[in-house]
Design an enzyme around this catalytic site. Structure first.
Site, PDB file in Angstrom:
ATOM      1  N   VAL A 115     -42.896 -84.106   5.177  1.00  0.00           N
ATOM      2  CA  VAL A 115     -43.980 -83.266   4.692  1.00  0.00           C
ATOM      3  C   VAL A 115     -44.261 -82.184   5.726  1.00  0.00           C
ATOM      4  CG1 VAL A 115     -46.348 -83.202   3.828  1.00  0.00           C
ATOM      5  CG2 VAL A 115     -44.991 -85.273   3.539  1.00  0.00           C
ATOM      6  N   ASP A 153     -49.555 -98.282  -4.450  1.00  0.00           N
ATOM      7  CA  ASP A 153     -49.350 -98.160  -3.011  1.00  0.00           C
ATOM      8  C   ASP A 153     -50.627 -97.673  -2.332  1.00  0.00           C
ATOM      9  OD1 ASP A 153     -47.907 -98.468  -0.715  1.00  0.00           O
ATOM     10  OD2 ASP A 153     -46.761 -96.609  -0.914  1.00  0.00           O
ATOM     11  N   LYS A 166     -43.852 -81.182   0.456  1.00  0.00           N
ATOM     12  CA  LYS A 166     -43.126 -82.432   0.615  1.00  0.00           C
ATOM     13  C   LYS A 166     -41.711 -82.218   0.106  1.00  0.00           C
ATOM     14  CE  LYS A 166     -43.986 -86.733  -1.607  1.00  0.00           C
ATOM     15  NZ  LYS A 166     -44.993 -87.731  -1.968  1.00  0.00           N
TER      16      LYS A 166
END
Ligand code: NAG
Ligand code: NAG
Length: 839
Positions: free
Chosen positions: A538, A648, A552
């Site tokens: 990133v 996540d 990214k």
């Protein structure tokens, strides 16, 4: 048959009189209901269409009883990405490059006007560039109006994703003409997809409204004001589509998104013969609205001493009419449920007993209030609270529906022009631009700033108009690229159905060229790397002369990366929320997988907790960050079209912007959650070690509760400020979740918290916080709270802390203000029907 009167018997005369009477009545009704004064126009079309409700919309080129001053340009689209009942109407629009009007023949009276906007670009028409004013006779409806921006603002207000916008107004017409005029801004154009004009009964806006804060009831009339509908909610009930409200074809939205703390009230319904309390009340709202309501939730343990609160974002500096719809659905006598009504923290009514007001049970009744919002205030609060003076009957409240109307001021309902002129003087270009992107991506702004951000964005749109000669036309199309050109449509059709159960990707957002990305990142300069992950690197970058972004870049070799790239583009294109990091665009040139995001100046939440030299966050900042992240997750779980499981959740996926507003990031692993008929989705285990839901790990079955588990770990991480797995520690301490849970179960969490908090927290808030984290880490998903409950409890924790701080500062601020007094922690975590039946 009838030769003369004298030949008729008495019965026949009665019948005849009756018939005559009926004819008279129906003539009268027809005039009164004004059915003749209805116009439905399908703009930009040569065909009339019949919508899903059987209403016929005539082509605006036909001109029967109305005239169109200038034919403008009719534009049509192949596809319409709008699943409302008006879908077929939105295939066409009419564009005006100079001022133009529709003039309708009407009889004097009160009218409801709806303007339908469904922006799409076609050929050389870039709909994002349209900026215009609309007036109806003398009344200014909008000024410097940019539809895509308004849709963004509306979506963020509603916490929903729509592609179309319907603006609704009421006004009196004293002549025989109703003229709706479109005036494009200099070098811009105006457009409209459909126009709806209905005469309304004269009783719609005649009741006296209580001026909030006084006991005065002032007469209200449409003669003095035009009205814009801001919100129309069916409290405690489902959305009511226009087909359910056949007098006026209004849409009633559910109230969930406006409740300040959803658990303070519960929804009830009663479908038994409800009727209007008076003749005058009929046609104000359909009876369906009164069949559902919210009452205070029954928390049994302590006396209810909190308010049920709703909050609405509105335009500052206007007067509002707040119409509350009531119907007592439970009690069959008076003095059973008596409450206070507060509007903007001021008492609007005391000792309010719906049964008494409506004179009975199941009687539909409404009450109007008015209040003026000052220049800085853009939030309207509506609260129902206990009435201490009446004892046990004074601890419950009820509300069935609410409408919020903006009243015109000096002949105008438009809200942008004034604020824009403020900005033009006061804000430097650079600053404006970064704010613009922030808002352009729809998510960035916090509650307080969203409307301001919308203005910045508008400012940008206008500025761009002026600059458009030198700027690349492709640099501003993030919002509405509804495919109308065949090539785009084909591209969408060809893109593969990715394997996460979602339909083919629907990319919106700016498509960057690789060259632009190289310039933005100084050719992927390593010194600009601000993060690395499984996906790739990133970079911090700069686009369009000074707008900071995070770029990214995926590793093109990674097959998994490709799927995640698609998922992320698609998710982020659909999801717009101020607590989700927003995507600005992407680059897929030469097999690159590059995503461009808003830049989050303060980086990850983790970097402010440990392992860096950043100053420690205060307890309040930590709570705010948790609340922000919880909001984002709650939205993922419940707010979007599909339930989305993040998969996540961790402190490195919670990012902080320049103002420390927390946003959830990284949807690469996200997937659509269980649909109605399945309670879980089976999937290979993914996620991050230390945060993984043990149940998910065991069964490989994913539910929203897996995110809740991970979020519980985040809560402990935030308060203990240590890594979730630290192999260098003794075995019993290396896993944060296990270790913290042990301390929490002994009720001594305070022994292991971050020493940097340095006693600057309320112990009570810490206790509740610990209890919440513990609940989130329950072994079985069904025993964990859902994100809505988590959010509610976090807000409560914050409130406890604030009250403590204020009291330490010697301030008289009590813990009552937002209605949280002594809410017991025993609120049910698992509500009925909320349980998962894991197979
Ligand atoms: C305007 O509206 C009021 C109330 O709805 C009505 O009484 C009045 O007759 C209307 N005026 C005109 C000019 O139609
Ligand atoms: C309810 O809200 C009003 C206005 O904001 C406030 O004055 C009152 O104290 C609150 N009541 C409770 C019980 O929290």
């Amino acid at each position: 048959m009838l030769r003369n009167g004298s030949n008729l018997g008495l019965n026949q005369r009665m019948v005849l009189l009756g018939l005559l009477f009926l004819v008279l009545i129906s003539t009268f009704l027809e005039a009164g209901y004004g059915q003749v004064n209805t116009y439905l126009l399908n703009c930009g079309s040569t065909d009339s269409i019949v919508d899903a409700n059987g209403r016929r919309w005539v082509a605006d080129s036909s001109g029967e009883n109305f005239t169109l001053s200038d034919n403008g340009t009719a534009v049509s689209s192949v596809t319409v990405e709008d699943n409302s009942i008006y879908q077929s109407l939105y295939k066409t629009l009419r564009v005006f490059n100079s001022s133009a009007y529709y003039s309708f023949n009407v009889s004097p009276g009160s009218y409801c006007i709806r303007l339908h906007f469904y922006p799409f670009s076609a050929g050389s028409l870039n709909i994002n560039d349209s900026v215009f004013d609309v007036t109806a006779n003398e009344l200014r409806l909008v000024s410097q109006f940019n539809v895509p921006v308004e849709i963004l603002c509306w979506n963020s207000r509603m916490n929903e994703v729509h592609n179309s916008l319907i603006k609704e107004y009421f006004l009196n017409v004293s002549s025989n003409e109703l003229k709706i005029k479109f005036v494009p801004s200099v070098t811009s154009f105006a457009f409209v997809n459909a126009i709806e004009i209905t005469e309304v009964m004269n009783n719609m806006f005649v009741d006296a409204a209580t001026k909030v804060g006084t006991k005065e009831k002032l007469p209200f009339s449409l003669n003095e004001h035009g009205i814009e509908t801001m919100y129309r909610l069916n409290v405690g009930g489902p959305a009511l589509e226009p087909g359910k409200d056949r007098d006026l074809w209004r849409k009633w939205d559910p109230d969930d998104n406006f409740m300040f703390s959803a658990n303070a009230a519960i929804a009830i319904s009663n479908r038994s013969n409800i009727s209007y309390s008076s003749l005058n009340a009929s046609s104000i709202a359909p009876l369906l609205v009164y069949e559902t309501a919210r009452i205070m939730s029954d928390n049994e343990v302590v006396e209810k001493r909190f308010n049920v609160s709703w909050r609405f974002l509105v335009d500052p500096n206007f007067e509002y009419l707040i119409r509350m719809h009531f119907c007592e659905l439970v009690y069959d006598k008076q003095n059973q449920r008596i409450f206070r009504i507060y509007i903007n923290n001021k008492t609007a009514a005391e000792e309010y007993d719906v049964y008494l007001q409506a004179r009975g049970m199941n009687k539909a009744y409404h009450e109007d209030f008015s209040d003026v919002l000052s220049r800085q205030i853009d939030t309207l609060w509506l609260q129902l609270g206990p009435e201490p003076s009446v004892g046990p009957s004074g601890i419950d409240a009820i509300l069935n529906g609410v409408e919020i109307f903006k009243l015109s001021k000096n002949g105008s309902l438009a809200h942008v022009s004034e604020r824009i002129s403020i900005n033009e003087e006061g804000v430097s270009t650079k600053k404006t631009k970064s704010k613009v992107l922030w808002a352009a991506t729809g998510i960035g702004a916090s509650v307080v700033t969203i409307s301001i951000a919308c203005v910045f964005l508008l400012h940008h749109v206008r500025k761009r108009k002026a600059d458009s000669v030198k700027e690349d036309p492709s640099s501003w199309r993030p919002l509405f690229v509804h495919a109308t050109m065949a090539s785009t449509t084909n591209a969408a059709a060809k893109s593969p159905l990715i394997n996460n159960g979602l339909p083919a990707p629907n990319r919106t957002g700016r498509r960057f060229t690789l060259a632009e990305i190289r310039v933005a990142t100084s050719n992927f300069d390593e010194s600009l790397v601000i993060g690395t992950g499984g996906f790739g690197k990133v970079y911090k970058g700069e686009i369009d002369d000074g707008i900071l972004v995070a770029i990214k870049r995926g590793n093109p070799q990674s097959q998994q990366g490709a799927a995640e790239f698609e998922t992320e583009i698609e998710m982020l294109s659909k999801l717009r929320h101020r607590h989700l990091v927003s995507m600005i665009g992407f680059c897929d040139e030469q097999k690159e997988m590059i995503l461009v995001y808003e830049y989050m100046a303060n980086g990850t939440l983790r970097s402010h907790l440990y392992g860096t030299s950043q100053p420690a966050l205060s307890w309040k900042q930590r709570l705010d960050a948790c609340i922000g992240a919880a909001r984002g997750l709650h939205y993922l779980h419940t707010g979007a079209e599909w339930c989305i499981i993040h998969r996540d959740v961790k402190t490195t996926n919670i990012l902080l912007d320049g103002d420390f507003v927390a946003k959830m990031a990284d949807f690469g692993l996200s997937r659509a959650g269980p649909s109605l008929d399945h309670t879980h989705v089976s999937t290979a285990v993914k996620g991050s070690f230390g945060y993984l839901d043990p149940e998910y790990f065991r069964r490989q079955q994913l539910t929203q509760k897996s995110d809740v588990y991970s979020f519980g770990v985040v809560l402990f991480e935030v308060v203990c400020a240590r890594p979730v797995i630290n192999p260098s520690l003794p075995k019993d301490q290396s896993n944060l979740a296990e270790w913290a849970l042990r301390w929490q179960r002994q009720r001594s969490l305070e022994s292991i918290i971050d020493p940097k908090l340095d006693g600057d927290y309320s112990l009570e808030s810490l206790r509740k916080f610990g209890e919440l984290a513990e609940k989130c880490l329950a072994d079985e998903g069904k025993n964990r709270p859902n994100m809505g409950d988590v959010l509610w409890h976090l807000e409560y924790v914050l409130h406890l802390h604030e009250a403590y701080r204020k009291s330490r500062e010697g301030d008289s601020f009590g813990s009552t203000e937002l209605g949280f007094t002594d809410v017991p922690f025993s609120l049910p975590f698992v509500r009925e029907g909320d349980e998962e039946h894991v197979s």
